[in-house]
Design a protein around this motif. Structure first.
Motif, PDB file in Angstrom:
ATOM      1  N   LYS A  96     -28.503  27.268  56.300  1.00 38.04           N
ATOM      2  CA  LYS A  96     -28.662  28.504  57.185  1.00 38.04           C
ATOM      3  C   LYS A  96     -27.922  29.409  57.709  1.00 38.04           C
ATOM      4  O   LYS A  96     -26.832  28.728  57.581  1.00 38.04           O
ATOM      5  CB  LYS A  96     -29.799  27.723  58.562  1.00 38.04           C
ATOM      6  N   LEU A  97     -28.951  30.554  58.692  1.00 38.97           N
ATOM      7  CA  LEU A  97     -28.131  31.611  59.238  1.00 38.97           C
ATOM      8  C   LEU A  97     -27.878  30.172  60.690  1.00 38.97           C
ATOM      9  O   LEU A  97     -29.304  30.686  61.277  1.00 38.97           O
ATOM     10  CB  LEU A  97     -29.030  32.608  58.653  1.00 38.97           C
ATOM     11  N   ASN A  98     -26.546  30.899  61.157  1.00 36.61           N
ATOM     12  CA  ASN A  98     -26.602  30.730  62.316  1.00 36.61           C
ATOM     13  C   ASN A  98     -27.269  31.615  63.573  1.00 36.61           C
ATOM     14  O   ASN A  98     -27.351  33.142  63.312  1.00 36.61           O
ATOM     15  CB  ASN A  98     -25.162  30.052  62.853  1.00 36.61           C
ATOM     16  N   ASN A  99     -27.429  31.241  64.792  1.00 30.99           N
ATOM     17  CA  ASN A  99     -27.986  31.856  65.835  1.00 30.99           C
ATOM     18  C   ASN A  99     -26.876  32.850  65.585  1.00 30.99           C
ATOM     19  O   ASN A  99     -27.825  33.975  66.015  1.00 30.99           O
ATOM     20  CB  ASN A  99     -28.245  30.969  66.876  1.00 30.99           C
ATOM     21  N   ILE A 100     -25.506  32.939  65.658  1.00 32.10           N
ATOM     22  CA  ILE A 100     -24.972  33.776  66.116  1.00 32.10           C
ATOM     23  C   ILE A 100     -24.451  34.417  65.576  1.00 32.10           C
ATOM     24  O   ILE A 100     -23.576  35.548  65.858  1.00 32.10           O
ATOM     25  CB  ILE A 100     -23.639  32.883  66.985  1.00 32.10           C
ATOM     26  N   ASP A 101     -24.984  34.719  64.628  1.00 33.72           N
ATOM     27  CA  ASP A 101     -24.641  35.098  63.263  1.00 33.72           C
ATOM     28  C   ASP A 101     -26.079  36.026  62.844  1.00 33.72           C
ATOM     29  O   ASP A 101     -26.265  36.602  61.577  1.00 33.72           O
ATOM     30  CB  ASP A 101     -24.358  34.234  61.601  1.00 33.72           C
ATOM     31  N   HIS A 102     -26.764  36.163  63.644  1.00 32.77           N
ATOM     32  CA  HIS A 102     -27.561  37.341  63.630  1.00 32.77           C
ATOM     33  C   HIS A 102     -27.144  38.984  63.472  1.00 32.77           C
ATOM     34  O   HIS A 102     -27.907  39.758  62.617  1.00 32.77           O
ATOM     35  CB  HIS A 102     -28.511  37.248  64.388  1.00 32.77           C
ATOM     36  N   MET A 151     -28.179  34.953  69.072  1.00 34.46           N
ATOM     37  CA  MET A 151     -27.393  34.709  70.206  1.00 34.46           C
ATOM     38  C   MET A 151     -26.025  35.326  70.415  1.00 34.46           C
ATOM     39  O   MET A 151     -25.415  35.649  68.997  1.00 34.46           O
ATOM     40  CB  MET A 151     -27.724  32.643  70.672  1.00 34.46           C
ATOM     41  N   THR A 152     -25.417  35.290  71.671  1.00 39.25           N
ATOM     42  CA  THR A 152     -24.206  35.815  71.343  1.00 39.25           C
ATOM     43  C   THR A 152     -22.384  34.410  70.753  1.00 39.25           C
ATOM     44  O   THR A 152     -23.692  33.908  71.004  1.00 39.25           O
ATOM     45  CB  THR A 152     -23.973  36.811  72.436  1.00 39.25           C
ATOM     46  N   PRO A 153     -21.937  35.289  71.073  1.00 39.76           N
ATOM     47  CA  PRO A 153     -21.126  34.110  70.693  1.00 39.76           C
ATOM     48  C   PRO A 153     -20.746  33.147  71.287  1.00 39.76           C
ATOM     49  O   PRO A 153     -19.906  31.998  71.027  1.00 39.76           O
ATOM     50  CB  PRO A 153     -19.445  34.904  70.378  1.00 39.76           C
ATOM     51  N   ASP A 154     -21.236  33.103  72.995  1.00 38.13           N
ATOM     52  CA  ASP A 154     -20.569  32.025  73.110  1.00 38.13           C
ATOM     53  C   ASP A 154     -22.121  31.930  74.250  1.00 38.13           C
ATOM     54  O   ASP A 154     -22.387  30.618  75.037  1.00 38.13           O
ATOM     55  CB  ASP A 154     -19.907  32.802  74.781  1.00 38.13           C
ATOM     56  N   TRP A 155     -22.923  31.425  72.966  1.00 43.65           N
ATOM     57  CA  TRP A 155     -24.372  30.752  73.327  1.00 43.65           C
ATOM     58  C   TRP A 155     -25.098  31.515  73.996  1.00 43.65           C
ATOM     59  O   TRP A 155     -25.568  30.612  74.297  1.00 43.65           O
ATOM     60  CB  TRP A 155     -24.101  29.208  72.691  1.00 43.65           C
ATOM     61  N   LYS A 156     -25.236  32.457  74.502  1.00 46.75           N
ATOM     62  CA  LYS A 156     -26.146  33.005  75.227  1.00 46.75           C
ATOM     63  C   LYS A 156     -27.499  33.752  74.392  1.00 46.75           C
ATOM     64  O   LYS A 156     -27.097  34.625  73.254  1.00 46.75           O
ATOM     65  CB  LYS A 156     -26.072  33.937  76.703  1.00 46.75           C
TER      66      LYS A 156
END
Length: 293
Positions: free
Chosen positions: A76-82, A112-117
């Motif tokens: 799966k594609l991670n949230n921070i890799d969109h 999400m951003t690299p800092d998970w926001k």
């Protein structure tokens, strides 16, 4: 009811009914779990970049001795890799030690951003368009694409613009969060539903639920097997039980034909005991259109 024999994707590919889930399976354990599962009849393994265990899953795949072409592999594609779908896919392939995945899912419709926001400047629909591009341009790397944790409202938005209809929507599904509305919407669209957390959670109260226990005694199986059986008795659904314990991995393959009455009774559990193992609110994108389970 009669247990379905296979799940056919809208690509024509066959997806095994029962796969090994690897969420919360740690390095040092997961490679052994994958090896044991494949040596004992599993042919579907599910992982994700966010699980931080793709490398170990790949080690287990090779250690099993099962030919790669016999294994259905999902990541799966991670949230921070969109913002970099091709790069994220290539990194997953490198870690897994394989040239292709059978299914590549968007883990959450929540950039999400690299800092998970929450990255409110990017639409998850645009991410799907990038996944379509990768799928169409590189069929040698990804055999099918799909979504995960997508509610009916979000699915309707996607279907208005999608060039490639998702092959799968992977969602939490168990008697305390049955999500038949999602299943119905996906079935109408030709999308298979994969049920994760079919037991509810670690140390799930479902394993001690009176209805589940009574049905388990009738068939002389464990309560966990009743919960897995519920999914494979449901048309258009496959399931991902998770374990790193060899005996439990093997035991999770034991499923039975449930009656329509038993299925209906299991679904009543949600009325008195409703919860999610993985509530969507953590993403910072609200509840992603899901009702309260």
């Amino acid at each position: 009811m009669t247990i379905q024999k296979e799940t056919k994707l809208n690509t024509g590919a066959i997806m095994p009914l029962i796969g090994l889930g690897t969420w919360k399976s740690n390095p040092g354990e997961v490679e052994i779990a994958v090896e044991i599962a494949l040596k004992n009849g599993y042919r579907h393994v599910d992982t994700a970049t966010a699980y931080s265990n793709e490398k170990e899953v790949g080690i287990g795949l090779k250690a099993s001795g099962v030919p790669r072409e016999e294994i259905f592999l999902t990541t799966k594609l991670n949230n921070i890799d969109h913002r970099d779908v091709p790069g994220a896919l290539n990194k997953s392939l490198e870690l897994l030690g394989t040239s292709y995945v059978d299914l590549y899912l968007m883990h959450w419709p929540a950039p999400m951003t690299p800092d998970w926001k929450a990255d409110k400047s990017l639409s998850w629909i645009d991410t799907w368009k990038e996944m379509e591009k990768v799928y169409l341009a590189h069929p040698e790397k990804v055999k099918a694409i799909g979504i995960s944790n997508v509610s009916v409202a979000f699915l309707e938005d996607l279907l208005k613009v999608a060039t490639v209809i998702p092959a799968v929507n992977q969602v939490e599904r168990h008697p305390s969060c049955i999500q038949d509305d999602v299943l119905d919407a996906c079935t109408r669209a030709g999308i298979v539903v994969t049920a994760y957390s079919p037991l509810g959670s670690d140390k799930s109260p479902l394993l001690e639920n009176d209805i589940v226990v009574r049905i388990a005694k009738k068939y002389d199986i464990a309560p966990a097997n009743v919960l897995v059986s519920l999914q494979v008795n449901t048309p258009n659904v496959n399931v991902l039980p998770k374990s790193v314990t060899p005996e439990r991995i093997i035991a999770n393959l034991k499923v039975v034909d449930l009656t329509e009455e038993e299925i209906a009774e299991l679904k009543t559990i949600e009325k008195t005991s409703h919860f999610r193992a993985c509530p969507p609110g953590w993403t910072g994108w609200g509840n992603l259109g899901f009702p309260d389970c």
